[in-house]
Design a protein around this motif. Structure first.
Motif, PDB file in Angstrom:
ATOM      1  N   MET A   1      80.857  77.554  43.000  1.00  0.00           N
ATOM      2  CA  MET A   1      81.325  76.779  44.147  1.00  0.00           C
ATOM      3  C   MET A   1      80.452  75.526  44.292  1.00  0.00           C
TER       4      MET A   1
ATOM      5  N   SER B   1      79.390  72.064  46.320  1.00  0.00           N
ATOM      6  CA  SER B   1      79.457  71.415  47.637  1.00  0.00           C
ATOM      7  C   SER B   1      79.702  69.917  47.497  1.00  0.00           C
TER       8      SER B   1
ATOM      9  N   TYR C   1      82.881  68.007  48.998  1.00  0.00           N
ATOM     10  CA  TYR C   1      84.015  68.931  49.018  1.00  0.00           C
ATOM     11  C   TYR C   1      83.972  69.923  50.181  1.00  0.00           C
ATOM     12  N   ARG C   2      82.754  70.269  50.676  1.00  0.00           N
ATOM     13  CA  ARG C   2      82.672  71.352  51.654  1.00  0.00           C
ATOM     14  C   ARG C   2      81.863  71.002  52.906  1.00  0.00           C
TER      15      ARG C   2
ATOM     16  N   GLU D   1      78.686  71.114  53.389  1.00  0.00           N
ATOM     17  CA  GLU D   1      77.594  72.072  53.614  1.00  0.00           C
ATOM     18  C   GLU D   1      76.213  71.470  53.333  1.00  0.00           C
TER      19      GLU D   1
ATOM     20  N   THR E   1      74.835  72.491  45.640  1.00  0.00           N
ATOM     21  CA  THR E   1      75.405  73.668  46.289  1.00  0.00           C
ATOM     22  C   THR E   1      74.290  74.440  46.980  1.00  0.00           C
TER      23      THR E   1
ATOM     24  N   PHE F   1      88.236  71.840  47.023  1.00  0.00           N
ATOM     25  CA  PHE F   1      87.408  72.540  48.011  1.00  0.00           C
ATOM     26  C   PHE F   1      86.222  73.257  47.338  1.00  0.00           C
ATOM     27  N   GLY F   2      85.662  72.611  46.300  1.00  0.00           N
ATOM     28  CA  GLY F   2      84.480  73.167  45.645  1.00  0.00           C
ATOM     29  C   GLY F   2      84.771  74.099  44.490  1.00  0.00           C
ATOM     30  N   TYR F   3      86.036  74.430  44.267  1.00  0.00           N
ATOM     31  CA  TYR F   3      86.401  75.360  43.185  1.00  0.00           C
ATOM     32  C   TYR F   3      87.049  74.592  42.029  1.00  0.00           C
TER      33      TYR F   3
END
Length: 453
Positions: free
Chosen positions: A1, A3, A20-21, A23, A74, A123-125
């Motif tokens: 994943m 970020s 993307y997230r 975080e 991440t 979305f990070g994937y």
């Protein structure tokens, strides 16, 4: 994943950034660049940052491609090898679509680059890194950059041969851009790229030698025709009891003995065991047809001899000789020779051979290294550098043990040390008039080329 993903220039300029997230803090690009630029380890004056490190709970992964830093961040625990491979593949996909991977091409094509990133990662994937699959979702055309402005050490210059240039379109043309007037030039490029590692003893004997090679292909053929690539019939996998000192020359005569190899998923090996022929339908973009490794001793392209001896109080003299062991029809370029000097060295003066052109010698005072750069070396020639050193204190030990080893980097177009060759490149014909251009090119580069003192 993942970020965040971003691309930085060597100066630290943020060229591409995608969060993307949400975080990881927004200042992660500055944090990363400061950490990489001023990395310190065990009190060393200068050190290179590892590809993976953690700062304040954020994992940073980075690879350097074509002078650009590709970075992912991440907060979760993910496989480092997975993320590093993803970064390499993203760089390759962007290069396939832009034709040239450089700061200039990224800035001119930022809309296309963001379109690619949104399809590759959601979305990070990770969704896909296939150049062929992405074609269905990409609608922007690339903006061409002037290849004449590429730096001389860039990928387009790798196949320079003296004043002649091998066709460079394989590294400067997009997989989705057409030629002027809407025509598409039918051509295919096969590059045999070898990175060699050699360690010489102080007396000039080979202690270790290894070749990491790849057969790289880039196809601009319409309709994806089937291709047959024939390699040396004498090639064998595994040592088979052959002598370690059975030298071969670069013309491909004699057997080629590989330790191991692996193939791209598109390659069919139906007749490989019989006649060493690979059959495949090449996908779009650049991809490795075959990777191989060879540890059998081979004839090294360069012989390096280095000598350092005291020349009175607080003085010493260094002599470095580099001899090219390949044919005079071949020219190596971008050669750099480095040699660590004693830590108490304060000054160095250099003496090049009379008539030496394109050579620069320098003393790096911070790292205490001698650096000798040569623009090119013609096969069969010998180059010598003499350096006079001044010390801040008398040497109380063995000056030879406090110096070296000598390391060397180089690129040799149209030469390969293993003897592996593409004997023929056969393309399935659509019609009697179908005759696409075929380019087969060779290049050898230094991975670790070291001579002990």
């Amino acid at each position: 994943m993942i970020s965040q993903f971003f691309v930085l220039s060597q100066r630290g300029d943020n060229i591409v950034f995608r969060d993307y997230r949400g975080e990881v803090q927004k200042g992660s690009t500055e944090t990363f660049f400061r950490k990489v630029k001023f990395w310190r380890e065990d009190g060393q004056e200068e050190a290179q940052a590892p590809p993976v490190f953690n700062v304040d709970g954020v994992n940073y992964f980075h690879v350097k491609v074509a002078g650009l830093l590709f970075v992912a961040t991440t907060r979760v625990n993910v496989s480092p090898s997975l993320v590093l491979e993803l970064l390499q593949r993203i760089a390759r996909v962007i290069k396939d679509y832009l034709g040239v991977l450089s700061e200039d091409s990224l800035r001119k094509n930022f809309v296309l680059v963001y379109e690619l990133l949104d399809e590759v990662i959601d979305f990070g994937y990770v969704q896909t890194t296939s150049t062929e699959v992405l074609k269905s979702y990409i609608f922007n055309e690339p903006i061409a950059v002037d290849t004449a402005r590429l730096p001389p050490l860039g990928p387009a210059a790798i196949f320079m041969q003296g004043s002649k240039r091998m066709p460079g379109t394989a590294v400067t043309k997009s997989v989705i851009a057409n030629e002027p007037a809407g025509r598409k030039r039918e051509e295919i490029f096969v590059d045999i790229i070898e990175k060699i590692s050699v360690t010489f003893s102080s007396s000039g004997y080979i202690l270790t030698s290894e070749i990491d090679g790849t057969i790289q292909m880039k196809s601009y053929l319409s309709g994806n025709p089937e291709i047959r690539v024939a390699l040396n019939e004498e090639m064998s996998i595994g040592r088979g009891g052959r002598s370690l000192y059975d030298y071969r020359n670069s013309s491909g005569s004699g057997a080629v003995i590989l330790d191991d190899c692996n193939f791209h998923e598109s390659v069919r090996l139906d007749s490989f065991d019989m006649d060493r022929t690979l059959t495949l339908v090449p996908p779009d973009g650049e991809f490795p047809v075959m990777n191989y490794r060879m540890t059998q001793e081979f004839r090294p392209p360069f012989r390096v001899n280095a000598l350092i001896e005291e020349a009175g109080n607080l003085k010493a003299e260094v002599i470095i000789k580099v001899r090219a062991e390949f044919s005079s029809s071949i020219t190596a370029n971008t050669i750099v020779v480095q040699m660590p000097l004693p830590k108490y060295t304060t000054r160095a003066t250099f003496e090049l051979e009379p008539g030496a052109v394109g050579q620069i010698a320098d003393f790096r005072e911070v790292s205490k290294k001698l650096e000798w750069s040569l623009k090119k070396i013609v096969g069969g020639s010998e180059n010598t550098l003499r350096a006079k050193l001044t010390f801040s204190q008398e040497s109380h030990g063995n000056i030879t043990k406090e110096s070296g080893p000598v390391s060397m980097t180089f690129t040799i177009p149209m030469y390969n040390a293993s003897g592996l060759q593409v004997k023929y490149l056969q393309i399935a014909k659509k019609s009697s008039s179908y005759n696409p251009y075929r380019w087969v090119r060779y290049v050898t580069q230094a991975n670790s080329y070291v001579a002990r003192m």
